[in-house]
Design a protein around this motif. Sequence first.
Motif, mmCIF file in Angstrom:
data_model
loop_
_atom_site.group_PDB
_atom_site.id
_atom_site.type_symbol
_atom_site.label_atom_id
_atom_site.label_comp_id
_atom_site.label_asym_id
_atom_site.label_seq_id
_atom_site.Cartn_x
_atom_site.Cartn_y
_atom_site.Cartn_z
ATOM 1 N N ASN A 92 -30.540 -31.452 -31.563
ATOM 2 C CA ASN A 92 -31.015 -31.476 -32.938
ATOM 3 C C ASN A 92 -31.830 -30.242 -33.270
ATOM 4 O OD1 ASN A 92 -31.414 -32.645 -35.503
ATOM 5 N ND2 ASN A 92 -33.397 -33.473 -34.866
ATOM 6 N N GLN A 93 -31.503 -29.604 -34.399
ATOM 7 C CA GLN A 93 -32.193 -28.406 -34.912
ATOM 8 C C GLN A 93 -32.201 -27.275 -33.882
ATOM 9 O OE1 GLN A 93 -32.068 -30.460 -37.937
ATOM 10 N NE2 GLN A 93 -33.244 -28.623 -38.339
ATOM 11 N N VAL A 94 -31.132 -27.187 -33.098
ATOM 12 C CA VAL A 94 -30.992 -26.138 -32.084
ATOM 13 C C VAL A 94 -29.651 -25.440 -32.277
ATOM 14 C CG1 VAL A 94 -30.759 -25.652 -29.602
ATOM 15 C CG2 VAL A 94 -32.466 -27.304 -30.415
ATOM 16 N N SER A 95 -29.651 -24.115 -32.156
ATOM 17 C CA SER A 95 -28.423 -23.318 -32.218
ATOM 18 C C SER A 95 -28.063 -22.870 -30.803
ATOM 19 C CB SER A 95 -28.610 -22.111 -33.126
ATOM 20 O OG SER A 95 -27.460 -21.281 -33.113
ATOM 21 N N GLN A 96 -26.773 -22.971 -30.468
ATOM 22 C CA GLN A 96 -26.321 -22.623 -29.124
ATOM 23 C C GLN A 96 -25.180 -21.609 -29.177
ATOM 24 O OE1 GLN A 96 -25.712 -25.993 -26.420
ATOM 25 N NE2 GLN A 96 -26.357 -27.398 -28.050
ATOM 26 N N LEU A 97 -25.105 -20.795 -28.127
ATOM 27 C CA LEU A 97 -23.901 -20.008 -27.891
ATOM 28 C C LEU A 97 -23.534 -20.113 -26.421
ATOM 29 C CD1 LEU A 97 -24.410 -16.979 -26.393
ATOM 30 C CD2 LEU A 97 -25.456 -16.484 -28.583
ATOM 31 N N PHE A 98 -22.229 -20.061 -26.144
ATOM 32 C CA PHE A 98 -21.747 -20.148 -24.767
ATOM 33 C C PHE A 98 -20.306 -19.679 -24.716
ATOM 34 C CE2 PHE A 98 -21.435 -24.334 -26.788
ATOM 35 C CZ PHE A 98 -20.101 -24.665 -26.620
ATOM 36 N N VAL A 99 -19.829 -19.449 -23.495
ATOM 37 C CA VAL A 99 -18.439 -19.085 -23.266
ATOM 38 C C VAL A 99 -17.703 -20.329 -22.794
ATOM 39 C CG1 VAL A 99 -16.847 -17.634 -21.944
ATOM 40 C CG2 VAL A 99 -19.051 -16.704 -22.702
ATOM 41 N N TYR A 100 -16.502 -20.539 -23.333
ATOM 42 C CA TYR A 100 -15.699 -21.705 -22.952
ATOM 43 C C TYR A 100 -14.402 -21.245 -22.300
ATOM 44 C CZ TYR A 100 -12.855 -25.914 -23.202
ATOM 45 O OH TYR A 100 -12.047 -26.981 -22.881
ATOM 46 N N ASP A 187 -25.762 -10.949 -33.996
ATOM 47 C CA ASP A 187 -27.032 -10.814 -34.709
ATOM 48 C C ASP A 187 -27.117 -11.955 -35.713
ATOM 49 O OD1 ASP A 187 -29.352 -10.023 -35.874
ATOM 50 O OD2 ASP A 187 -28.643 -8.088 -36.600
ATOM 51 N N ILE A 188 -27.886 -12.976 -35.376
ATOM 52 C CA ILE A 188 -27.939 -14.177 -36.208
ATOM 53 C C ILE A 188 -29.336 -14.327 -36.808
ATOM 54 C CG2 ILE A 188 -27.639 -16.677 -36.272
ATOM 55 C CD1 ILE A 188 -25.694 -16.481 -34.037
ATOM 56 N N ALA A 189 -29.365 -14.492 -38.116
ATOM 57 C CA ALA A 189 -30.626 -14.717 -38.833
ATOM 58 C C ALA A 189 -30.753 -16.202 -39.140
ATOM 59 C CB ALA A 189 -30.655 -13.907 -40.118
ATOM 60 N N PHE A 190 -31.954 -16.738 -38.955
ATOM 61 C CA PHE A 190 -32.202 -18.159 -39.167
ATOM 62 C C PHE A 190 -33.303 -18.370 -40.197
ATOM 63 C CE2 PHE A 190 -30.915 -17.737 -34.676
ATOM 64 C CZ PHE A 190 -29.840 -18.616 -34.626
ATOM 65 N N ASN A 191 -33.262 -19.554 -40.828
ATOM 66 C CA ASN A 191 -34.372 -20.067 -41.638
ATOM 67 C C ASN A 191 -34.765 -19.110 -42.758
ATOM 68 O OD1 ASN A 191 -34.256 -22.166 -39.765
ATOM 69 N ND2 ASN A 191 -35.756 -21.171 -38.425
ATOM 70 N N ILE A 211 -33.829 -24.359 -37.991
ATOM 71 C CA ILE A 211 -33.464 -24.285 -36.575
ATOM 72 C C ILE A 211 -34.733 -23.962 -35.791
ATOM 73 C CG2 ILE A 211 -32.200 -22.942 -34.853
ATOM 74 C CD1 ILE A 211 -30.402 -24.824 -36.357
ATOM 75 N N ASP A 212 -35.025 -24.779 -34.790
ATOM 76 C CA ASP A 212 -36.255 -24.601 -34.015
ATOM 77 C C ASP A 212 -36.056 -23.694 -32.804
ATOM 78 O OD1 ASP A 212 -37.673 -26.343 -35.696
ATOM 79 O OD2 ASP A 212 -36.985 -28.094 -34.563
ATOM 80 N N ASN A 213 -34.851 -23.730 -32.216
ATOM 81 C CA ASN A 213 -34.612 -22.942 -31.002
ATOM 82 C C ASN A 213 -33.189 -22.395 -30.995
ATOM 83 O OD1 ASN A 213 -36.515 -25.462 -29.926
ATOM 84 N ND2 ASN A 213 -37.130 -23.478 -29.102
ATOM 85 N N TRP A 214 -33.029 -21.250 -30.331
ATOM 86 C CA TRP A 214 -31.720 -20.639 -30.105
ATOM 87 C C TRP A 214 -31.554 -20.513 -28.601
ATOM 88 C CZ3 TRP A 214 -30.301 -14.857 -31.314
ATOM 89 C CH2 TRP A 214 -28.904 -14.697 -31.260
ATOM 90 N N ILE A 215 -30.456 -21.061 -28.059
ATOM 91 C CA ILE A 215 -30.281 -21.074 -26.606
ATOM 92 C C ILE A 215 -28.888 -20.578 -26.230
ATOM 93 C CG2 ILE A 215 -31.912 -22.970 -26.269
ATOM 94 C CD1 ILE A 215 -29.525 -24.844 -25.913
ATOM 95 N N THR A 224 -30.931 -21.312 -21.482
ATOM 96 C CA THR A 224 -31.984 -20.299 -21.538
ATOM 97 C C THR A 224 -32.332 -20.040 -22.996
ATOM 98 O OG1 THR A 224 -31.156 -19.241 -19.525
ATOM 99 C CG2 THR A 224 -32.628 -17.943 -20.908
ATOM 100 N N GLU A 225 -33.602 -20.076 -23.310
ATOM 101 C CA GLU A 225 -34.040 -19.868 -24.682
ATOM 102 C C GLU A 225 -33.955 -18.395 -25.046
ATOM 103 O OE1 GLU A 225 -37.898 -20.903 -27.539
ATOM 104 O OE2 GLU A 225 -37.576 -21.973 -25.641
ATOM 105 N N LEU A 226 -33.479 -18.132 -26.257
ATOM 106 C CA LEU A 226 -33.323 -16.774 -26.767
ATOM 107 C C LEU A 226 -34.363 -16.498 -27.841
ATOM 108 C CD1 LEU A 226 -29.426 -16.768 -27.137
ATOM 109 C CD2 LEU A 226 -30.754 -15.702 -25.298
ATOM 110 N N ASP A 227 -34.634 -15.224 -28.060
ATOM 111 C CA ASP A 227 -35.529 -14.788 -29.125
ATOM 112 C C ASP A 227 -34.774 -14.883 -30.445
ATOM 113 O OD1 ASP A 227 -37.207 -13.536 -30.914
ATOM 114 O OD2 ASP A 227 -37.505 -11.724 -29.700
ATOM 115 N N MET A 228 -35.238 -15.713 -31.357
ATOM 116 C CA MET A 228 -34.537 -15.939 -32.615
ATOM 117 C C MET A 228 -34.608 -14.752 -33.566
ATOM 118 S SD MET A 228 -35.568 -19.936 -33.339
ATOM 119 C CE MET A 228 -34.683 -19.969 -34.884
ATOM 120 N N SER A 229 -35.421 -13.765 -33.254
ATOM 121 C CA SER A 229 -35.574 -12.609 -34.154
ATOM 122 C C SER A 229 -34.834 -11.377 -33.662
ATOM 123 C CB SER A 229 -37.064 -12.278 -34.310
ATOM 124 O OG SER A 229 -37.635 -11.909 -33.069
#
Length: 364
Positions: A92-100, A187-191, A211-215, A224-229
């Motif tokens: 919830n309120q989290v953005s993710q990226l990964f390889v599938y 390069d993703i901008a949030f909020n 979005i509270d966290n980007w992982i 692993t938590e990423l820097d949202m900025s």
Amino acid sequence: MSERSGARAGEHGRSWLVAVALAVMVVGSLAVVPGSAAAQENTTFIVQQGDTCTEVTPLGDGSRTVEQFYDYTVLDDRANYSSLGTTDIQENQVSQLFVYRGSDGLSLVFLHDKINEPYGFVATGDISGLPADGEWAVEDDNYTNRDDTFEYTDTGARIQWNSNGERTDGAAFRGLGSSDYSTITADIAFNDEVDRYPFEEWSGSPSDNEIDNWIVRSGDGSTTELDMSSPVEISPGSCSGGVSTFTATPNGSGANATTGTTDGSTAADTQTATDSPTATDTATATDTQTPTDTPTATAAEDDGDATAGNGSDDGATATDGGGLVGTSSPTQTDSSDAFGPGFGMGAALLAVLALAGVALARRR
């Protein structure tokens, strides 16, 4: 036939059968363990953000396409306009990226928020450095008159996600097994960094719809938590060895990708990742791609009208529709994860010895 001759014939027959069985076991063992099984286990990617390097492995076992894995569904009693295939990893309120890792190759996946949870979000993604021979396999959302927009070029995309709550957003780009790239930048901008904040369809206060966290997620389940900025750079390779590039063998297939260096005995229909000359000891991801930036795809955009009029600066045009718009024709291959059997020098020698045993047994 004498008793001694019969015994000798029986011994010869048994020797011949033992030799044949040995040959079958050697060859069969090579077929049971396909070249991709070991090779794909070694596939690693690095996610670089500033001086921080995170090494990840793909999710998935290669048994399904990325579309089947993501399972984007419209108008379902479980959740609307959302990914139903990723419920076990949604947050919830989290953005993710990964390889599938799918049966159709390696894909970069973006996944935002969680279904059936209140409050939404806004995010804008500028993606560059994509291989030109890949394609966007999943758009969440992709229905007509949507709020989200997807604008594509040959090697990039600009995506605007808008959610009013209780659903996911995201996308998946298929083609990371290509030799036509080294580093992808997201390069993703949030909020409140997005000009659409606050979104007019939200309920509750704007601060609730963020979005509270980007992982970044790895195949072993770790995050692993990423820097949202700050933007991130995604490359095949390792944090210790640096950026690699996938190099296809003469009969290579985009659906099959491995990491490591080729030793000359790689089976056909495989790809290997070799260290890029630009890799450094600190594993800094360096983008060495120099494709021509000639847009070949239309983009989907929703502003509530039947047509949309804001194309990207490099010539990509935006259209309103419910279907996917890719950057190239589909590259899906056979649904098997296997590369096909490969014979190394040791295995070949064992096979020769076994066949020699067969010949000797028959001559006795």
